[in-house]
Design an enzyme around this catalytic site. Structure first.
Site, PDB file in Angstrom:
ATOM      1  CG  ASP A  24      89.058  23.785  10.667  1.00 42.49           C
ATOM      2  OD1 ASP A  24      87.940  23.931  11.213  1.00 42.49           O
ATOM      3  OD2 ASP A  24      89.375  22.767  10.016  1.00 42.49           O
ATOM      4  CG  ASP A 133      97.485  16.671   5.434  1.00 41.95           C
ATOM      5  OD1 ASP A 133      98.446  16.238   4.775  1.00 41.95           O
ATOM      6  OD2 ASP A 133      96.398  16.980   4.919  1.00 41.95           O
ATOM      7  CB  SER A 184      87.041  17.719   3.788  1.00 39.92           C
ATOM      8  OG  SER A 184      88.393  17.953   4.038  1.00 39.92           O
TER       9      SER A 184
HETATM   10  N1  ARG Z   1      94.425  11.696   1.583  1.00 38.84           N
HETATM   11  C1  ARG Z   1      95.297  12.626   0.990  1.00 38.84           C
HETATM   12  C2  ARG Z   1      96.640  12.612   1.655  1.00 38.84           C
HETATM   13  O1  ARG Z   1      96.715  12.204   2.768  1.00 38.84           O
HETATM   14  C3  ARG Z   1      94.721  14.008   0.872  1.00 38.84           C
HETATM   15  C4  ARG Z   1      94.121  14.618   2.084  1.00 38.84           C
HETATM   16  C5  ARG Z   1      93.607  15.954   1.716  1.00 38.84           C
HETATM   17  N2  ARG Z   1      92.757  16.591   2.625  1.00 38.84           N
HETATM   18  C6  ARG Z   1      91.486  16.916   2.362  1.00 38.84           C
HETATM   19  N3  ARG Z   1      90.893  17.690   3.171  1.00 38.84           N
HETATM   20  N4  ARG Z   1      90.852  16.452   1.336  1.00 38.84           N
HETATM   21  O2  ARG Z   1      97.622  13.008   1.090  1.00 38.84           O
END
Ligand code: ARG
Length: 431
Positions: A24, A133, A184
């Site tokens: 990405d 995020d 992911s």
């Molecule tokens: N759901 C978690 C959070 O919002 C982790 C997200 C992590 N990203 C991933 N690509 N697994 O803190």
């Protein structure tokens, strides 16, 4: 810190890109130049994840960044973000040690710092439009500098992984050969997150390939491992009697706990953007440290402090999860939590065995656990007679209420007679 620069291009605006080195953000360098006509400063922030420094900086430059740097923020991450979380026993929804979430504010802070240093008006990151995020980056950045503009290419330019790979090939973008994983992932010093693929069916048990930091508990050693964690004012300072800095302590504990299958989490979680998502986490060190910290608090804090602190802990977790680290409430909440940690000093012995982690020993110079008061054997110092007086007073309100709220059947004989008399008098008056 390693910084490299290519030849300066003609006066163009600058964007600081949070560069992970993955597909990405590699594609983003080109896209930002092409679509926004910006000079890209790629910043790889090391919060404890692979890959290596040289590789990532050189690759960013080859892919068209005017400047690239690798910044190791692990110490800052541990001391100013992870340790406050430990003091707050930080588990979002009582289960997720916030491993991804807690890394975002330290990253947002560094990105803003670099944007200021470079005179950049833009910050870019590779978060998608479906996750938490993006909120953490965007809200964290504007809370520090409302003039900065944020670009999230993967939110504006929604394409599949294959299309991104085609774009990379068409524009000569070098991407790191990576096994095409169905998952992911996000990884840092505090843990690894995993979603997508087979995990999207919430009924599926996580397949073995999901786990990257921990041994399958059924294959973990048949004898337990013991670790002793020393805390000072709520902060871990030693492991097995050896003083260690935070980064080393977490790394070592990750190794020991991971070998014993500790720290696997499988959760359906509520994202801030309203979606329930099924994710797995591996947080070996975080699981052990938070559990040990809680055990030390059980010994050193008074009951009402523990109970009230729980409310603040949940608030802290929510603020971190929801990307409000730089908002108005986080610091006051932390100030409260810090004020409870003055006596949270001592050592906790944890037993790690085939995926479980249990506190089996604790000691503290400020222990509120008094064997004289607790013992049922010789040396009992508790005043048993005083208990009677205490219980009389303690039970008094309920005793009083029980008398006042007596059920009619019981109260009754007297009351019934009185009301019978009253009725009789009324009747005779009428006559
Ligand atoms: N759901 C978690 C959070 O919002 C982790 C997200 C992590 N990203 C991933 N690509 N697994 O803190």
């Amino acid at each position: 810190m390693a910084t490299k620069t290519t030849k300066k291009s003609a006066k163009r605006e600058k964007v600081v890109l949070a560069y992970s080195g993955g597909l990405d953000t590699s594609v983003d360098i080109h896209w930002l130049k092409d679509k926004y006509n910006l000079d890209v400063i790629a910043v790889a922030l090391n919060v404890g994840q692979p890959p290596s420094e040289d590789d990532i900086v050189a690759r960013a430059l080859r892919n068209g960044a005017v400047k690239a740097e690798f910044v190791d923020v692990r110490k800052d991450f541990v001391e100013n973000y992870i340790w406050p979380e430990v003091k707050a026993n930080g588990l979002y929804q009582d289960i997720y040690p916030l491993s991804t979430a807690i890394a975002r504010p330290v990253m947002a802070k560094k990105l803003v710092e670099i944007a200021h240093r470079e005179g950049a008006k833009y910050i870019a990151h590779g978060s998608t439009g479906k996750g938490n995020d993006q909120v953490r980056f965007d809200a964290g950045i504007v809370a520090q500098d409302p003039e900065l503009k944020i670009i999230a290419p993967q939110r504006e330019w929604v394409v599949s992984r294959d299309e991104e790979i085609d774009y990379a090939a068409a524009h000569g973008i070098e991407i790191k050969a990576k096994k095409n994983s169905p998952y992911s992932r996000d990884e840092n010093l505090w843990g690894a997150s995993c979603e997508c693929g087979l995990l999207e069916d919430a009924w599926n048990e996580p397949p073995a390939g999901v786990w990257i930091l921990t041994v399958d508990p059924t294959k973990a050693p048949d004898t337990p491992a013991y670790v002793e964690i020393g805390f000072e004012k709520g902060v871990p300072v030693s492991l097995n009697g050896k003083k260690m800095d935070g980064v080393a302590l977490i790394e070592k504990l990750d190794e020991i706990a991971g070998e014993n299958g500790v720290g696997r989490i499988d959760h359906v979680e509520d994202r801030l953007v309203g979606i329930k998502s099924r994710e797995t986490y591996e947080c070996p060190a975080a699981t052990v440290i938070i559990s040990a910290h809680r055990s030390l608090e059980a010994m050193t804090l008074q009951r009402d402090v523990i109970e009230f602190k729980r409310i603040m802990e949940q608030k802290f977790c929510q603020l971190v999860y929801d990307g409000q680290w730089f908002g108005g409430l986080r610091e006051p909440v932390n100030a409260f939590i810090d004020s409870t940690q003055q006596f949270v000093t001592g050592t906790i012995r944890m037993k790690l065995y085939k995926g479980s982690c249990t506190c089996v020993g604790r000691k503290s110079p400020h222990s509120l656990y008094d064997t004289g008061l607790a013992t049922y054997s010789k040396g009992d110092t508790f005043d048993h007679k005083a208990a009677m007086g205490f219980i009389y007073v303690w039970g008094l309100p309920d005793q009083t209420a029980a008398r006042a709220h007596v059920v009619p059947a019981k109260c009754t004989k007297k009351t019934a007679k009185t009301s019978a008399k009253k009725t009789a008098t009324k009747k005779s008056k009428k006559q």
